[in-house]
Motif scaffolding. Structure first.
Motif, PDB file in Angstrom:
ATOM      1  N   ALA A 192       0.842  -1.185   0.000  1.00 55.30           N
ATOM      2  CA  ALA A 192       0.000   0.000   0.000  1.00 55.30           C
ATOM      3  C   ALA A 192       0.883   1.243   0.000  1.00 55.30           C
ATOM      4  O   ALA A 192       2.022   1.207   0.476  1.00 55.30           O
ATOM      5  N   VAL A 223     -15.047   8.217   3.781  1.00 54.68           N
ATOM      6  CA  VAL A 223     -14.728   6.892   4.314  1.00 54.68           C
ATOM      7  C   VAL A 223     -15.539   6.650   5.588  1.00 54.68           C
ATOM      8  O   VAL A 223     -15.549   7.478   6.503  1.00 54.68           O
ATOM      9  N   VAL A 279      -7.804  12.637  -2.075  1.00 57.83           N
ATOM     10  CA  VAL A 279      -7.294  11.332  -1.667  1.00 57.83           C
ATOM     11  C   VAL A 279      -5.948  11.544  -0.980  1.00 57.83           C
ATOM     12  O   VAL A 279      -5.020  12.101  -1.578  1.00 57.83           O
ATOM     13  N   GLN A 332      -6.383   4.040  -8.491  1.00 55.54           N
ATOM     14  CA  GLN A 332      -6.149   3.805  -7.076  1.00 55.54           C
ATOM     15  C   GLN A 332      -7.222   2.872  -6.529  1.00 55.54           C
ATOM     16  O   GLN A 332      -8.378   2.916  -6.961  1.00 55.54           O
ATOM     17  N   ILE A 363      -8.828   1.610  -2.784  1.00 55.53           N
ATOM     18  CA  ILE A 363      -8.880   1.814  -1.335  1.00 55.53           C
ATOM     19  C   ILE A 363      -9.552   0.603  -0.709  1.00 55.53           C
ATOM     20  O   ILE A 363     -10.674   0.247  -1.073  1.00 55.53           O
ATOM     21  N   THR A 398     -10.861  -1.285   2.785  1.00 49.70           N
ATOM     22  CA  THR A 398     -11.264  -1.128   4.175  1.00 49.70           C
ATOM     23  C   THR A 398     -10.701  -2.307   4.960  1.00 49.70           C
ATOM     24  O   THR A 398     -11.234  -3.407   4.917  1.00 49.70           O
ATOM     25  N   TYR A 406      -7.692   2.220   6.585  1.00 51.25           N
ATOM     26  CA  TYR A 406      -7.932   2.144   5.147  1.00 51.25           C
ATOM     27  C   TYR A 406      -6.586   2.184   4.439  1.00 51.25           C
ATOM     28  O   TYR A 406      -5.763   3.057   4.715  1.00 51.25           O
ATOM     29  N   ILE A 457      -4.452   2.553   0.898  1.00 55.45           N
ATOM     30  CA  ILE A 457      -4.538   3.131  -0.447  1.00 55.45           C
ATOM     31  C   ILE A 457      -3.442   2.505  -1.308  1.00 55.45           C
ATOM     32  O   ILE A 457      -2.254   2.577  -0.978  1.00 55.45           O
TER      33      ILE A 457
END
Length: 380
Positions: free
Chosen positions: A18, A71, A85, A363, A365, A367, A374, A376
């Protein structure tokens, strides 16, 4: 291609790291409601936690729209809103939806207080937030621009203070645990305990509006599952672009695929992921590149499909839209290979992921529920 690595058109590669994290101060921390020091405690516009709903990590589908990232901070009874973001760890949100401010909380249900936000969706103008604890979906006629905003309409309840459940009708949910999509003017909401998905042909403008269709059941009053493509037992995540449709069945480890949008109640899916068996519908869970273990959420760009395979602590990616049931995935995130299933708190690991969103195909994301964060991922 099922090699476990991405093609040039995929953008994501097996086991990739990430790029940034929301809710934690680094990519190796996974505590509830951390204050940036790596220890529990603190409640601010940067934290992800469970002060309002004890033991509940973040769940559901984030949303990027109108230049803002939304989010769900499910355990804190609120939705965090970022002006873009984030590109660095532990970012600070601009404001919250579902509470009066970013430093306190209430669990008294109202038009301005959400007690378990899960999924965020939009038609580009209106904002919809599914509130699982209150068994409802809130509709904001315009995008909120500050904390303490009030919803204009509620779906699933007769007013914005009701929290009733276990009712099976055209206008109510037995138990909404998440699963919300808006596209082509339609609203789709998963009703977990009903074992189906309710569909409204337009975004309701009045509280308690009746749905127009239901999938997974033959009518609006039936409950329980059917062992075929016409029925799903525990519907969770939903994705549609207004034409194609994907619905996750968590208990029976499947993702239902419709190649064209259903037009009648109880209409059968065209195929399933997670099994190649169309009729007997066995409850088989597993790992590898074509089995699922308690999947929860799904998203797509109309070609690629992304599924949070929660029980295997990973995300599976199909590079192309499947044409047969049981098709194998091409890429896995959260594990270094398709055989891995362990939970990890690292830049490459996941712990019970329960939500996913794709932003401009560049991108992803995720959870990461069990790690209260979170993640990314930037396309390669």
């Amino acid at each position: 291609m099922n090699s476990g690595s991405s093609s040039s058109s995929t953008g994501f590669t097996t086991g990739q790291e990430a790029s940034a994290v929301i809710g934690q101060n680094n990519l190796t921390t996974g505590v509830s409601n951390n204050d940036g020091s790596g220890t529990a405690g603190g409640f601010s516009l940067s934290t992800i936690g469970d002060d309002c709903n004890s033991g509940t990590g973040p769940k559901g589908t984030p949303l990027f729209s109108n230049g803002k990232l939304f989010v769900p901070d499910t355990g804190n009874c609120r939705t965090l809103v970022f002006n873009s973001v984030p590109t660095s760890n532990y970012p600070t949100a601009s404001f919250v939806i579902g509470q009066t401010n970013g430093t306190s909380w209430s669990n008294t249900v109202s038009a301005s207080v959400s007690t378990g936000p899960v999924d965020i969706a939009t038609d580009g103008t209106k904002l919809l937030i599914s509130d699982q604890t209150a068994n409802r979906v809130l509709v904001y006629n315009t995008f909120p621009t500050a904390s303490n905003a009030s919803a204009n309409v509620v779906i699933g309840q007769t007013n914005t203070t009701n929290t009733a459940s276990n009712s099976t009708s055209r206008s109510t949910f037995r138990q909404h645990k998440g699963g919300l999509a808006v596209a082509g003017g339609k609203v789709l909401v998963s009703d977990y305990d009903r074992c189906g998905v309710l569909i409204w042909n337009s975004i309701p403008t009045a509280d308690g509006a009746n749905a127009d269709l239901v999938l997974g059941q033959a009518n609006f009053t039936n409950t329980g599952g059917m062992l075929s493509l016409e029925g799903c037992l525990t519907s969770r995540g939903v994705w549609t672009d207004g034409t194609k449709l994907l619905v996750v069945d968590s208990l029976y480890h499947k993702v239902f695929v419709w190649n064209t949008f259903p037009t009648s109640t109880g209409q059968a899916a065209d195929l399933v992921l997670g099994s190649d068996d169309l009729d007997t519908y066995p409850a088989i869970s597993g790992s590898g590149n074509n089995l699922l273990n308690g999947p929860t959420y799904v998203t797509s760009d109309g070609t690629r499909i992304f599924v949070t395979d929660s029980g295997n602590n990973r995300v599976l990616i199909w590079n192309s839209w499947p044409t047969v049931s049981g098709a194998a995935a091409d890429v896995v995130l959260g594990q270094s290979s398709f055989s891995g299933t362990s939970a990890n708190t690292t830049a490459t690991g996941l712990k019970n992921p329960q939500g996913i969103a794709l932003i401009d195909s560049k991108q992803l994301i995720v959870t990461d529920t069990g790690n209260y964060r979170y993640l990314i991922y930037n396309a390669k």
